[in-house]
Design a protein around this motif. Sequence first.
Motif, PDB file in Angstrom:
ATOM      1  N   GLU A 808       0.837  -1.210   0.000  1.00 48.13           N
ATOM      2  CA  GLU A 808       0.000   0.000   0.000  1.00 48.13           C
ATOM      3  C   GLU A 808       0.875   1.265   0.000  1.00 48.13           C
ATOM      4  O   GLU A 808       0.533   2.263  -0.640  1.00 48.13           O
ATOM      5  CB  GLU A 808      -0.916   0.002   1.227  1.00 48.13           C
ATOM      6  N   THR A 809       1.996   1.202   0.719  1.00 43.86           N
ATOM      7  CA  THR A 809       2.891   2.360   0.773  1.00 43.86           C
ATOM      8  C   THR A 809       3.519   2.624  -0.589  1.00 43.86           C
ATOM      9  O   THR A 809       3.603   3.770  -1.043  1.00 43.86           O
ATOM     10  CB  THR A 809       3.994   2.139   1.836  1.00 43.86           C
ATOM     11  N   ARG A 810       3.969   1.551  -1.258  1.00 42.90           N
ATOM     12  CA  ARG A 810       4.518   1.715  -2.613  1.00 42.90           C
ATOM     13  C   ARG A 810       3.484   2.327  -3.541  1.00 42.90           C
ATOM     14  O   ARG A 810       3.776   3.227  -4.328  1.00 42.90           O
ATOM     15  CB  ARG A 810       4.961   0.353  -3.169  1.00 42.90           C
ATOM     16  N   SER A 811       2.258   1.819  -3.458  1.00 44.38           N
ATOM     17  CA  SER A 811       1.183   2.310  -4.317  1.00 44.38           C
ATOM     18  C   SER A 811       0.888   3.786  -4.043  1.00 44.38           C
ATOM     19  O   SER A 811       0.737   4.585  -4.964  1.00 44.38           O
ATOM     20  CB  SER A 811      -0.078   1.464  -4.095  1.00 44.38           C
ATOM     21  N   GLN A 812       0.828   4.148  -2.766  1.00 40.45           N
ATOM     22  CA  GLN A 812       0.569   5.540  -2.383  1.00 40.45           C
ATOM     23  C   GLN A 812       1.682   6.451  -2.882  1.00 40.45           C
ATOM     24  O   GLN A 812       1.432   7.534  -3.425  1.00 40.45           O
ATOM     25  CB  GLN A 812       0.465   5.656  -0.856  1.00 40.45           C
ATOM     26  N   ALA A 813       2.908   5.991  -2.716  1.00 35.54           N
ATOM     27  CA  ALA A 813       4.053   6.804  -3.142  1.00 35.54           C
ATOM     28  C   ALA A 813       4.040   7.006  -4.655  1.00 35.54           C
ATOM     29  O   ALA A 813       4.291   8.112  -5.152  1.00 35.54           O
ATOM     30  CB  ALA A 813       5.360   6.130  -2.718  1.00 35.54           C
ATOM     31  N   ARG A 839      16.842   3.495 -10.015  1.00 29.09           N
ATOM     32  CA  ARG A 839      16.416   4.662  -9.233  1.00 29.09           C
ATOM     33  C   ARG A 839      15.016   4.447  -8.669  1.00 29.09           C
ATOM     34  O   ARG A 839      14.733   4.828  -7.544  1.00 29.09           O
ATOM     35  CB  ARG A 839      16.444   5.909 -10.107  1.00 29.09           C
ATOM     36  N   ARG A 840      14.147   3.862  -9.478  1.00 26.79           N
ATOM     37  CA  ARG A 840      12.773   3.643  -9.015  1.00 26.79           C
ATOM     38  C   ARG A 840      12.744   2.670  -7.837  1.00 26.79           C
ATOM     39  O   ARG A 840      12.024   2.891  -6.855  1.00 26.79           O
ATOM     40  CB  ARG A 840      11.931   3.105 -10.170  1.00 26.79           C
ATOM     41  N   LYS A 841      13.531   1.596  -7.920  1.00 22.55           N
ATOM     42  CA  LYS A 841      13.572   0.622  -6.827  1.00 22.55           C
ATOM     43  C   LYS A 841      14.109   1.254  -5.546  1.00 22.55           C
ATOM     44  O   LYS A 841      13.622   0.985  -4.449  1.00 22.55           O
ATOM     45  CB  LYS A 841      14.438  -0.585  -7.220  1.00 22.55           C
ATOM     46  N   ALA A 842      15.129   2.103  -5.694  1.00 25.96           N
ATOM     47  CA  ALA A 842      15.685   2.789  -4.523  1.00 25.96           C
ATOM     48  C   ALA A 842      14.635   3.694  -3.895  1.00 25.96           C
ATOM     49  O   ALA A 842      14.518   3.780  -2.667  1.00 25.96           O
ATOM     50  CB  ALA A 842      16.913   3.601  -4.924  1.00 25.96           C
ATOM     51  N   ALA A 843      13.837   4.352  -4.742  1.00 27.52           N
ATOM     52  CA  ALA A 843      12.776   5.229  -4.232  1.00 27.52           C
ATOM     53  C   ALA A 843      11.691   4.399  -3.534  1.00 27.52           C
ATOM     54  O   ALA A 843      11.130   4.834  -2.520  1.00 27.52           O
ATOM     55  CB  ALA A 843      12.171   6.038  -5.368  1.00 27.52           C
ATOM     56  N   GLU A 844      11.411   3.224  -4.051  1.00 26.55           N
ATOM     57  CA  GLU A 844      10.404   2.355  -3.416  1.00 26.55           C
ATOM     58  C   GLU A 844      10.886   1.884  -2.049  1.00 26.55           C
ATOM     59  O   GLU A 844      10.102   1.814  -1.093  1.00 26.55           O
ATOM     60  CB  GLU A 844      10.104   1.158  -4.322  1.00 26.55           C
ATOM     61  N   ARG A 845      12.182   1.571  -1.953  1.00 25.94           N
ATOM     62  CA  ARG A 845      12.722   1.179  -0.642  1.00 25.94           C
ATOM     63  C   ARG A 845      12.636   2.344   0.338  1.00 25.94           C
ATOM     64  O   ARG A 845      12.274   2.171   1.505  1.00 25.94           O
ATOM     65  CB  ARG A 845      14.180   0.710  -0.793  1.00 25.94           C
ATOM     66  N   ALA A 846      12.956   3.536  -0.160  1.00 22.14           N
ATOM     67  CA  ALA A 846      12.877   4.726   0.697  1.00 22.14           C
ATOM     68  C   ALA A 846      11.446   4.984   1.130  1.00 22.14           C
ATOM     69  O   ALA A 846      11.192   5.432   2.251  1.00 22.14           O
ATOM     70  CB  ALA A 846      13.430   5.943  -0.045  1.00 22.14           C
ATOM     71  N   ALA A 847      10.490   4.697   0.245  1.00 25.53           N
ATOM     72  CA  ALA A 847       9.078   4.930   0.565  1.00 25.53           C
ATOM     73  C   ALA A 847       8.635   4.087   1.756  1.00 25.53           C
ATOM     74  O   ALA A 847       7.824   4.526   2.577  1.00 25.53           O
ATOM     75  CB  ALA A 847       8.205   4.598  -0.653  1.00 25.53           C
ATOM     76  N   ILE A 848       9.163   2.888   1.862  1.00 26.15           N
ATOM     77  CA  ILE A 848       8.788   1.995   2.965  1.00 26.15           C
ATOM     78  C   ILE A 848       9.456   2.425   4.262  1.00 26.15           C
ATOM     79  O   ILE A 848       8.846   2.437   5.334  1.00 26.15           O
ATOM     80  CB  ILE A 848       9.170   0.536   2.608  1.00 26.15           C
ATOM     81  N   ASN A 849      10.715   2.827   4.156  1.00 29.14           N
ATOM     82  CA  ASN A 849      11.469   3.201   5.354  1.00 29.14           C
ATOM     83  C   ASN A 849      11.124   4.595   5.872  1.00 29.14           C
ATOM     84  O   ASN A 849      11.098   4.825   7.084  1.00 29.14           O
ATOM     85  CB  ASN A 849      12.976   3.117   5.066  1.00 29.14           C
TER      86      ASN A 849
END
Length: 934
Positions: A808-813, A839-849
Amino acid sequence: MATIPENSLILIDGSSYLYRAFHAYPGTMSNGEHPTNAVYGVMNMLRSMMRQFSSERIAVIFDAKGKTFRDDMYPEYKANRPPMPDDLRSQIEPLHNMIKAMGLPLISISGVEADDVIGTLSAAASKKGMPVLISTGDKDMAQLVDENVTLINTMTNVVSDREGVIDKFGIPPELIIDYLALMGDKVDNIPGVPGVGDKTATALLQGIGGLDDIYANLDSIAALGFRGSKTMAKKLLEHKESAYLSYRLATIKLDVELDVTLDDLVKATPDKDLLISLYGKMAFKSWLNELLEGGTGVVEADEKSGRAVSGTGAKKEITATIADKAITIDRSKYQTILDEESFNAWLEKLTQADVFAFDTETDSLDYMVANLVGLSFATEEGEAAYVPVAHDYLDAPAQLERSWVLEQLKPLLEDPKQAKVGQNLKYDASVLARYDIEMQGIAFDTMLASYVYNSVGGKHDMDSLALRFLQHPCISFEQIAGKGKKQLTFNQIDLTEASPYAAEDADVTLRLHNHLNAFLEENEKLNSVYQEIEIPLIPVLSRIERRGVLVDDMLLGTQSQEIAQRLDELQAKAFEIAGKEFNLSSPKQLQGILFEEMELPVIKKTPSGAPSTNEEVLQELALDYPLPKLILEHRGLAKLKSTYTDKLPKMINPSTGRVHTSYHQGVTATGRLSSTDPNLQNIPIRNEEGRRIRQAFVAPHGWKILAVDYSQIELRIMAHLSGDKALLEAFRTGKDIHAATAAEILGVDIDQVSSEQRRRAKAVNFGLIYGMSAFGLAKQLGIPRGEAQHYMDTYFERYPGVMQYMEETRSQATEQGYVETLFGRHLYLPEINSRNGMRRKAAERAAINAPMQGTAADIIKKAMLLVDEWIEKQQGEPKVRMLMQVHDELVFEVREDALQEIESNIQNLMESAATLDVPLVADAGHGDNWDEAH
């Protein structure tokens, strides 16, 4: 038309672009001071290329200054060319800076031309089967075309592969050099053969072949029947030397020595702050607005339409600019206050204002030693004044006495009901405290307003904010003070320059406040973070910084000597293993020892193609080889020595006998504080040497150091945010969360979990917070990737709420371009929709953290506010002082006779800083030093 494969290596002839742009765009185009037409033209063509072709592989190549090997070969080479116009020369440096800020590799090699660098790179890439697209207007480049190399003329958009070259010139690419040798080139002053033009050269090459074939078959020329064919053999023979000289001059080198490899030619993340500054200075308003409206500076090709997408990483309506248009500031209206009558008039104006902007000018950036040189104020946009109080060159009658000015201002500055706004007011408050003024009424701070609005939107210094939100370039400090060692301090600057600079600071601050505050007031959650967390924290941090912390310089001196001895031992062991002496701090010498002499496997290469010796590489090699392990230990100890044991004693303030750090609220993306001069948040605690440095942070006689830190706060926040039943239950019942996780994953009772199983579960728990992959987990635990994947899969089976939260966090981001903390702080993710997968994967990891780390940052700040308020209310002599904040920990000095009561109170206050679905737990410890207390 030729098809260009996606992710081709794009090589851009920057020098070709430069001259085309200079002549193609109006010469009158300027930013009001300097011409900008060439910069604009080149940037426009670059952006057009990036919009049209999808690739991460790219480089822009320019001619270097000075002569090349062709000048040595033929002194008249390019002699016909006029010198570069001054209006063009002045644009080269800003253009290069802009290209680099875009994240594009820029190459310029002395002694050769851009063509030669492009030739070398294209040949190397083609040899590997890599598709190459060369963007140029230079016909000479046609010689480089082969089955993998294609040309594009950006001005005409004509693409030429092998067939395209034949269509255009009537000959294949391999005869282009011969063609140029025969024809010559007036622009480059290549002589060629007199009387041979385009048609004659083509006829010769089509009828006989290349230059060698032509000179071997001069008798066959007359039979070709073109105009002048009967006399051409004689002419060619007469000018044979010129033809072969021209051949050598026209030949593009394919073996230039380069300090970059093909793997280095990839786009980097643009430096958005620098681009904003450069676009602002060059008055490129449309590109500036693009960044101000949430853009990242990334220009990508749109797969469907070929038009640009600006990589905003957030919906436009969410990150819309709050700059309406560029403002015009009339600095001539600013006042310089030099007499009591004018000062009193302004004092009355300040008293009547609902809010006024305030700024100090000092002779140092160190708040502990800075002397007040002057003060500036603004009450309305455009109405600002500067009060000089300590400029060296002014005679006493020509400026107001500092003591008198501060005496008049003290009631106003200490009035909590009189609202003030500033840019980084914590510094001003700390400076005023040196003059016995405890500043109150800090209602707004433009640095923090910008930071709360968008922490990753760019730098939050005033000059950057003025460009971003007002499109106004401020007078820079370097403009009035100079640079480097000769830079003046503010008290040495002439008042004619100092006054407009200082008054503008206050004026711009007020304007920024009006812009930013209007936006924040529209968003209740953001405004709450700003008004209830960040602004109240300013005086708290100022007090902590000024209080400082006591350090034992004698102990640090002893530790320095011991570390020096250990460094010598490590060096001797390293020499013994290597079989020779070498500089352990020299990457080049280390490369030679490790990879040439010892032939250790090369894990990674530097941008120049040399084997890397960075920490990550050495850590991997250290698993199997002793020398890298010694080097790592040596590096770690040397850094501790230079950063802490040697440096901290020198940083002790002679007046207080303490070390005073600076805490920064507007730096990190997630809301965490950062610390500098010294950095108290990076002292390692996982090794003995780091813990020993903490032993030097001591309590004065009769006091103890108390350290209180949150237990597993980010995991608790994960439980709250995810709502996972098993995770909530584990925390609510006070279980060891890592042992509980191991028990869940292994399907055993918690009492049966071994220490190794708990360690693995801990790695999973924390790894998930930071977006660790199965590969990363396998590497950390030293287990097969399949086993690590099984651990993670089983974890998500046992904690399905965590998986749901992450999805859900990835989707929201992805949808809105940002995530939120529990308290509503926005954490933007500019690369969340990037077409670059990494870059997108790094942003997705940041979105969760980010929501967890950001919420933890908010909670510790709220705890600081609660504890400080309680301390300030205590009557009589203080029994407790807040000294430091280090991530999730607060450190205090406490009177020994009050330790138990105060420890309990602070724990309770910290545990009440937020209400979660699981208990907040604050663990406390105390001792004579920080290490004992932690």
